[in-house]
Motif scaffolding. Sequence first.
Motif, PDB file in Angstrom:
ATOM      1  N   SER A 542     -50.288 -12.511 -18.062  1.00 22.72           N
ATOM      2  CA  SER A 542     -51.477 -11.570 -18.016  1.00 22.72           C
ATOM      3  C   SER A 542     -52.689 -12.841 -17.572  1.00 22.72           C
ATOM      4  N   LEU A 543     -53.667 -12.171 -17.051  1.00 24.01           N
ATOM      5  CA  LEU A 543     -54.820 -12.913 -16.714  1.00 24.01           C
ATOM      6  C   LEU A 543     -55.797 -13.155 -17.891  1.00 24.01           C
ATOM      7  N   SER A 544     -56.308 -14.187 -18.201  1.00 29.50           N
ATOM      8  CA  SER A 544     -57.382 -14.587 -19.266  1.00 29.50           C
ATOM      9  C   SER A 544     -58.633 -14.984 -18.633  1.00 29.50           C
ATOM     10  N   GLY A 545     -59.250 -14.323 -17.765  1.00 25.28           N
ATOM     11  CA  GLY A 545     -60.576 -14.765 -17.085  1.00 25.28           C
ATOM     12  C   GLY A 545     -60.474 -15.672 -15.975  1.00 25.28           C
ATOM     13  N   ARG A 551     -59.787 -12.378  -2.157  1.00 27.19           N
ATOM     14  CA  ARG A 551     -60.121 -11.007  -2.851  1.00 27.19           C
ATOM     15  C   ARG A 551     -58.611  -9.941  -2.960  1.00 27.19           C
ATOM     16  N   SER A 552     -57.686 -10.700  -1.815  1.00 29.61           N
ATOM     17  CA  SER A 552     -56.456  -9.731  -1.915  1.00 29.61           C
ATOM     18  C   SER A 552     -55.518 -10.397  -2.930  1.00 29.61           C
ATOM     19  N   SER A 553     -55.699 -11.401  -3.831  1.00 30.94           N
ATOM     20  CA  SER A 553     -54.917 -11.984  -4.651  1.00 30.94           C
ATOM     21  C   SER A 553     -54.724 -10.816  -5.769  1.00 30.94           C
ATOM     22  N   SER A 554     -53.406 -10.712  -6.315  1.00 34.49           N
ATOM     23  CA  SER A 554     -52.744  -9.768  -7.208  1.00 34.49           C
ATOM     24  C   SER A 554     -53.708 -10.210  -8.415  1.00 34.49           C
ATOM     25  N   ARG A 555     -54.159  -9.088  -9.315  1.00 32.10           N
ATOM     26  CA  ARG A 555     -54.834  -9.226 -10.422  1.00 32.10           C
ATOM     27  C   ARG A 555     -54.193  -8.217 -11.628  1.00 32.10           C
ATOM     28  N   GLN A 604     -47.923 -14.009   5.554  1.00 33.96           N
ATOM     29  CA  GLN A 604     -49.424 -14.305   5.375  1.00 33.96           C
ATOM     30  C   GLN A 604     -49.741 -13.343   4.191  1.00 33.96           C
ATOM     31  N   GLU A 605     -49.280 -12.070   4.394  1.00 30.41           N
ATOM     32  CA  GLU A 605     -49.585 -10.960   3.428  1.00 30.41           C
ATOM     33  C   GLU A 605     -49.172 -11.241   2.128  1.00 30.41           C
ATOM     34  N   LYS A 606     -48.206 -11.589   1.987  1.00 27.56           N
ATOM     35  CA  LYS A 606     -47.400 -11.858   0.670  1.00 27.56           C
ATOM     36  C   LYS A 606     -47.886 -13.206   0.045  1.00 27.56           C
ATOM     37  N   LYS A 607     -48.314 -14.200   0.938  1.00 25.62           N
ATOM     38  CA  LYS A 607     -48.812 -15.316   0.591  1.00 25.62           C
ATOM     39  C   LYS A 607     -50.445 -15.126  -0.139  1.00 25.62           C
ATOM     40  N   ARG A 608     -51.073 -14.197   0.532  1.00 21.05           N
ATOM     41  CA  ARG A 608     -52.667 -14.060   0.089  1.00 21.05           C
ATOM     42  C   ARG A 608     -52.483 -13.231  -1.244  1.00 21.05           C
ATOM     43  N   LYS A 609     -51.495 -12.575  -1.560  1.00 17.56           N
ATOM     44  CA  LYS A 609     -51.463 -11.592  -2.527  1.00 17.56           C
ATOM     45  C   LYS A 609     -50.730 -12.472  -4.016  1.00 17.56           C
ATOM     46  N   TYR A 610     -49.894 -13.562  -3.519  1.00 17.36           N
ATOM     47  CA  TYR A 610     -49.351 -14.017  -4.889  1.00 17.36           C
ATOM     48  C   TYR A 610     -49.578 -15.461  -4.918  1.00 17.36           C
TER      49      TYR A 610
END
Length: 707
Positions: A542-545, A551-555, A604-610
């Motif tokens: 989980s993300l902690s800040g 902007r496309s990175s998974s959050r 590229q789509e996968k890389k931008r996301k993860y």
Amino acid sequence: MNRPTSWIRSRDSPHGLIAAGRLFWTLIASRSSSSSSSSSNSLVPLNKNPGVRPIGVCETVRRIIGKAVLSVVKSDVLSATGTLQLCAGQIAGCEAAIHAMQSLFEDDNTEAILLVDATNAFNSLNRQLALKNISSTCPAIHTVLLNTYQQPSPLFVGGEVLLSREGTTQGDPLAMAMYALATVPLLKKVQTEGSTQVWYADDAAAGGKIQAVKQWWEKLSIHGEKFGYFPNAKKSWLIVKPNCLEEAKRVFSKTAVNITSEGRKYLGAALGTENFCNGYLSDAILDWTRQIDKLASIAQSQPQAAHSALSHGLLGRWIFTARTNQNFKTFAGLLESSIQSQLIPAITGRSAPGELERKLFSLPARLGGLGITDPTSLSSEYLNSRKMTAPLVDFILNQEITLGDAPDQQDSLKKQIRKHKGLEIKTLADNVRDNLSHQHKRMFELANEKGASNWLTVLPLEDHGFSLHKSAFRDALCLRYGWVPPHMSESCPCGGKMSVEHAMSCPTGGFPTIRHNEIRDMFSHLLSDVCHDVETEPTLQSLSGETFSLRSSSRDDDARLDISARGFWGGRFEKTYFDVRVFNPNATSYTCFEVASCYRRQEQEKKRKYEERLRKVENASFTPIILSCTGGMSKLTTSFTKKLASMISEKKDTPYGSVINWLRCRLGFALLRASIMCIRGSRCKRYVRPENNILLATSEGHLASSA
């Protein structure tokens, strides 16, 4: 017994062969200390239909070691056998023998050619004399042959023991080399002035003046027995020029040798007059036409097996005949007619192909075809064969015993011919592509991708999952060439119009998900063999800040990928995440892009996301696995599969080439079966069944229990 070290040389052999040599010595030593023979084997009677061929060397270890030894000492064997005995591994040795005798027969100074048949030649070879001669002619291989042939070999069959005392043992990879070396002294003894001889194993031939040929025959009859070579006059044939027939009958009157002025079959080719050669070809074509008819009937129910039998069996016979018979093209039209009108329709389940389609099918599978060669296109094979064997043929006709630089010349000519043939096939492929419609051009391009045709060239082995039933095989061809599969429903349960494109992407029935999971599970299983801590669908932290630049990175807090493994790209503790995507390159949203561009966009789509999240939060690397449902893959996926194959190869001590081919084949079949499921699977709404809660049903239904 001396330790065999002379036949293993580290300067020209890989470490595996040296280790194999040590293993072989260990086996020989252990056997020698416990029995009177170092080559005891089970005797396997192989049905020749009719007749029986006794296979005396069937042990896998001995066969492997024999091949390893032969690969090391091959140059020594070739140097010792020279140009007159062509069964020792000379480049195109059989073809060279045929062309040499054909050229000799066409020579005006030649009156006759004698083709000799020996009685049980391999089993009658004088073993002790052979070993003695080989010790001086080829010391590099002598020790291993001494250890395996010095004592009689006990062969076990049906509870009985047979002793193999003479000759070479069937099934031994070293048998042909031993026979070639053993007959070299005999060849030198029977050489006769005025005659030209050439041998291929026990098939001996000599030509020239009739008197010289008769002297050669007499020498062979006298000296052959000492070596265990017994010429059979009743099965031997003398081919003479028509104007020399009477003289030949007079000279050979006291022998039982058959005499003809027409011709005879020699090493799978025709030798004699033009009429005889044409008759031989005509009979061969008629026989193959009957085989094609039989194969077409088999293809009705087993199209994959029929295609495999054609490409891995019959085609090789046609090519050899075309390479050794000048007028093959004259008779090949009948064979092509049978292929086009019967075999191809039986395999594809469609009507006979047109001219363009036939050219497409004649291309190799790797270039988008089916590998069903047009026999009429094999006319250049004869000239290529004559060109490649010319250096060796010249040595034979001049009766020069040593090979000299013939192998180097042949190797150079072979590369030139292969390059020229490659350009011809490439030109034909380009011509076919230019004449295809826009839709079929894209299918042709997809079929040309690396790994997209493995399912078509592999043998249909059911135990390894490489077998397709008739409907699946023909559906696979439809997907390959953009044909509409037969008996497809007109509408989809989702409400859309059914088509191949729709079936590949429609989520109803969950088939695209099954396709994705099949590839994920396959790679996960393979990675577990070579990596640590392999996990399927690992959840990310989980993300902690943390902040990301993209902007496309998974959050998402519950984000997960398909596979994770440690020790793939880096050290054993470095973690790599993999995410799988299988897409349909023929979908409407992709058809306006080049295939290579589609792969790049997906990566590229996968890389931008993860990728950024994995690098910053997980301190791990990321590799997207992008595949098309037609069997192609992106550049990163290609690198991934090569690395995976390399790791499997190293761990299992298996050649890399075998592993990568197996991996691509397995991947191709997985994608193919998933694609066929998409177009054939049932998408009907599921019947809502009652809950299978046994305890609840028992309680609420007041079911009485019985002891």
